[in-house]
Design an enzyme around this catalytic site. Structure first.
Site, PDB file in Angstrom:
ATOM      1  N   THR A 140       0.834  -1.210   0.000  1.00 38.51           N
ATOM      2  CA  THR A 140       0.000   0.000   0.000  1.00 38.51           C
ATOM      3  C   THR A 140       0.871   1.264   0.000  1.00 38.51           C
ATOM      4  O   THR A 140       0.711   2.145  -0.865  1.00 38.51           O
ATOM      5  CB  THR A 140      -0.903   0.008   1.258  1.00 38.51           C
ATOM      6  OG1 THR A 140      -1.645  -1.209   1.253  1.00 38.51           O
ATOM      7  CG2 THR A 140      -1.845   1.182   1.257  1.00 38.51           C
ATOM      8  N   VAL A 141       1.798   1.357   0.959  1.00 46.09           N
ATOM      9  CA  VAL A 141       2.592   2.592   1.079  1.00 46.09           C
ATOM     10  C   VAL A 141       3.658   2.659  -0.017  1.00 46.09           C
ATOM     11  O   VAL A 141       3.905   3.730  -0.595  1.00 46.09           O
ATOM     12  CB  VAL A 141       3.233   2.690   2.485  1.00 46.09           C
ATOM     13  CG1 VAL A 141       4.040   3.976   2.609  1.00 46.09           C
ATOM     14  CG2 VAL A 141       2.161   2.631   3.567  1.00 46.09           C
TER      15      VAL A 141
ATOM     16  N   LYS B  51       7.306   1.735  12.202  1.00 52.15           N
ATOM     17  CA  LYS B  51       7.296   2.161  13.618  1.00 52.15           C
ATOM     18  C   LYS B  51       7.814   1.083  14.547  1.00 52.15           C
ATOM     19  O   LYS B  51       8.479   1.377  15.543  1.00 52.15           O
ATOM     20  CB  LYS B  51       5.886   2.596  14.032  1.00 52.15           C
ATOM     21  CG  LYS B  51       4.802   1.553  13.807  1.00 52.15           C
ATOM     22  CD  LYS B  51       4.009   1.823  12.559  1.00 52.15           C
ATOM     23  CE  LYS B  51       3.086   0.676  12.206  1.00 52.15           C
ATOM     24  NZ  LYS B  51       2.141   0.983  11.173  1.00 52.15           N
TER      25      LYS B  51
ATOM     26  N   GLY C 242       0.825   8.692   9.976  1.00 55.12           N
ATOM     27  CA  GLY C 242       0.631   8.698   8.518  1.00 55.12           C
ATOM     28  C   GLY C 242       1.159   9.982   7.900  1.00 55.12           C
ATOM     29  O   GLY C 242       2.352  10.276   7.960  1.00 55.12           O
TER      30      GLY C 242
ATOM     31  N   ILE D 187       0.647  13.070   8.805  1.00 54.15           N
ATOM     32  CA  ILE D 187       0.805  14.231   9.703  1.00 54.15           C
ATOM     33  C   ILE D 187       2.298  14.463   9.974  1.00 54.15           C
ATOM     34  O   ILE D 187       2.986  13.534  10.392  1.00 54.15           O
ATOM     35  CB  ILE D 187       0.096  13.981  11.058  1.00 54.15           C
ATOM     36  CG1 ILE D 187      -1.376  13.625  10.852  1.00 54.15           C
ATOM     37  CG2 ILE D 187       0.247  15.186  11.972  1.00 54.15           C
ATOM     38  CD1 ILE D 187      -2.076  13.160  12.130  1.00 54.15           C
TER      39      ILE D 187
ATOM     40  N   GLY E  61      -8.918  -2.173   4.863  1.00 57.09           N
ATOM     41  CA  GLY E  61      -7.457  -2.066   4.731  1.00 57.09           C
ATOM     42  C   GLY E  61      -6.803  -1.156   5.745  1.00 57.09           C
ATOM     43  O   GLY E  61      -5.647  -0.783   5.594  1.00 57.09           O
TER      44      GLY E  61
ATOM     45  N   LYS F 136       4.387   3.811  18.294  1.00 55.34           N
ATOM     46  CA  LYS F 136       4.394   5.217  17.874  1.00 55.34           C
ATOM     47  C   LYS F 136       4.657   6.136  19.064  1.00 55.34           C
ATOM     48  O   LYS F 136       5.392   7.126  18.956  1.00 55.34           O
ATOM     49  CB  LYS F 136       3.063   5.552  17.196  1.00 55.34           C
ATOM     50  CG  LYS F 136       2.879   4.795  15.866  1.00 55.34           C
ATOM     51  CD  LYS F 136       1.448   4.859  15.360  1.00 55.34           C
ATOM     52  CE  LYS F 136       1.304   4.164  14.018  1.00 55.34           C
ATOM     53  NZ  LYS F 136      -0.104   3.978  13.610  1.00 55.34           N
TER      54      LYS F 136
HETATM   55  N1  HSE Z   1      -2.644   0.100  11.305  1.00 52.85           N
HETATM   56  C1  HSE Z   1      -2.201   1.442  11.453  1.00 52.85           C
HETATM   57  C2  HSE Z   1      -3.397   2.277  11.882  1.00 52.85           C
HETATM   58  C3  HSE Z   1      -1.634   1.934  10.141  1.00 52.85           C
HETATM   59  O1  HSE Z   1      -4.505   1.757  11.922  1.00 52.85           O
HETATM   60  O2  HSE Z   1      -3.232   3.431  12.225  1.00 52.85           O
HETATM   61  C4  HSE Z   1      -0.714   3.112  10.251  1.00 52.85           C
HETATM   62  O3  HSE Z   1       0.359   2.909  11.104  1.00 52.85           O
END
Ligand code: HSE
Length: 429
Positions: free
Chosen positions: A16-17, A107, A136, A138, A189, A207
């Protein structure tokens, strides 16, 4: 377009990323080159399979990310595979060993191995960017490391997991149960490959450990983060929260005081007046308190291809322009471990939901348990009568230290008329 030498980029991981990052580098190529003064050139990519839909013409493709990391000619390796160890750590280590730079959204790896990787980068001359690892899209890493560098930060707290926030928001909006909404979050997702990382608070803990390191200039300490998830938050608690003027949110909270450092992940009742109460769906938000700046609030999309790619490319732009420095803002040797605040001294108000047999004397017994531990009740709700049945009784108590509250809870759990007890902190800033 400039003729300056390009920043040569190799991407490990085209999920995805990774896919979002390839697309951004392609779609915004001119804008990025103009802003950086040199092109950002994707020269290599590695994944198990080459996705046909991505613009990868002219990009060397590797099925083995380790081989790409070790042998390919690049300036920066972008690690978007995930996981604290395994291939992700191998490719990052290989790149840093070669004196290359690294950009990552990982992370778990930064929380567990960030200090060792930063030390390696310092020794070999590379740099590490990890803006995409928290929040994400931010720009919270830059905010703490650079924007707030003139402050002593005393507190960082946030909604750091989009999956949990989506689940809690949807449970509130729809009245549906946890398991049902989790399945939906997975299908959309948002969730990690192993959703227990989201719902048990592990992802938020990773995080938070990163944010605490930046905020308090200490090495990342994932083992010091206490962690509770949202599995036990029921639709009933969400309804009562509404009635009492709160939203339930999974928070990561890091604070530093004379008592020491606290880093904690827990579901909390957040007053509606609070900046985090209205952050809904898969959004993230981070509130910071600094001694000169006061409070800052950042909010945005905490996951997903495009927002996270935006953060990855922010780090690439820093590398392209030479806006780089020590990984955590200070060199590793100047990061100082800080003592943890003593357990049980944390103070807050609490919400307590009991399931009790509806019989005379229950309130008196519960009140006696609270009195014995010097916990002061604020309000109590019980509606209707249901003799011989189990009914919910909801209380809130004034701010107290956690140790007293937990002792009172043990007393209440021991009462014959109490069949279940839910305890949720009420957050204040
Ligand atoms: N699974 C994480 C979330 C994705 O739901 O925030 C981003 O780190």
């Amino acid at each position: 377009m400039t003729k300056a030498s390009p920043l040569k980029i190799a991407i490990a991981g085209l999920g995805t990323v990774g896919g979002g990052t390839v697309q951004l580098l392609h779609d915004q190529a001119e804008l990025l080159a103009a802003r950086a003064g040199r092109p950002l050139a994707l020269v290599a990519a590695a994944a198990l399979e080459k996705p046909a839909e991505l613009p990868l013409d002219g990009v060397a493709f590797f099925a083995d990310a380790r081989e790409m990391a070790k042998s390919c000619d690049y300036d920066v390796l972008v690690e978007l595979i995930g996981g604290a160890k395994g291939i992700a750590l191998d490719v990052v280590t290989a790149a840093l060993e070669r004196g290359k730079s690294v950009v990552t959204a990982n992370k778990a790896m930064i929380a567990h191995h960030g200090v060792a990787l930063a030390r390696l980068a310092e020794a070999k001359g590379g740099n590490i960017g990890f803006e995409a690892s928290v929040g994400g899209g931010i720009p919270v890493i830059k905010s703490l490391r650079e924007g707030l560098a003139g402050n002593r930060v005393t507190k960082v707290m946030g909604i750091l997991n989009g999956t949990c926030n989506y689940i809690l928001t949807t449970m509130r909006d729809s009245g549906r149960d946890f398991a049902d909404v989790l399945a939906e979050a997975q299908s959309l997702g948002y969730a990690e490959a192993d959703p227990s990382f989201d719902i048990d608070g592990t992802d938020t803990a990773h995080k938070l450990a990163i944010l605490a390191s930046l905020a308090f200039a200490m090495p990342t300490n994932i083992d010091g983060v206490s962690c509770e998830g949202i599995r036990n938050v029921s639709a009933l608690d969400i309804r009562y929260a509404d009635e009492l003027g709160y939203r339930i949110k999974l928070l990561g909270v890091a604070s530093s005081s004379d008592k020491g450092v606290e880093t904690r992940v827990y579901p909390a009742m957040v007053p509606l007046s609070f900046p985090l109460a209205h952050v809904s769906g898969p959004f993230n938000a981070i509130v910071t308190e600094g001694d000169f700046v006061g409070r800052t609030v950042l909010e945005g999309r905490g996951a997903g291809a495009r927002p996270t790619a935006s953060a990855v490319v922010a780090d690439l732009m820093d590398l392209a322009t030479g806006r780089v420095g020590p990984t955590f803002g200070l060199t590793v040797d100047t990061l100082k471990p800080l003592p943890a605040a003593p357990a049980g001294t944390h103070r807050s108000a609490f919400y307590i939901r009991l399931m009790v047999r509806d019989e005379p004397g229950v309130f008196a017994d519960v009140a006696a348990a609270l009195k014995a531990e010097k916990v002061s009740m604020e309000q109590i709700i019980q509606r209707g009568r249901a003799p011989s049945e189990v009914v919910p009784v909801v209380m809130t108590v004034h701010e107290t230290d956690e140790a007293s509250m937990l002792r009172a809870v043990e007393r209440i759990r021991g009462l014959a008329s109490v069949t279940d007890l839910q305890l949720i902190r009420i957050e204040s800033l």
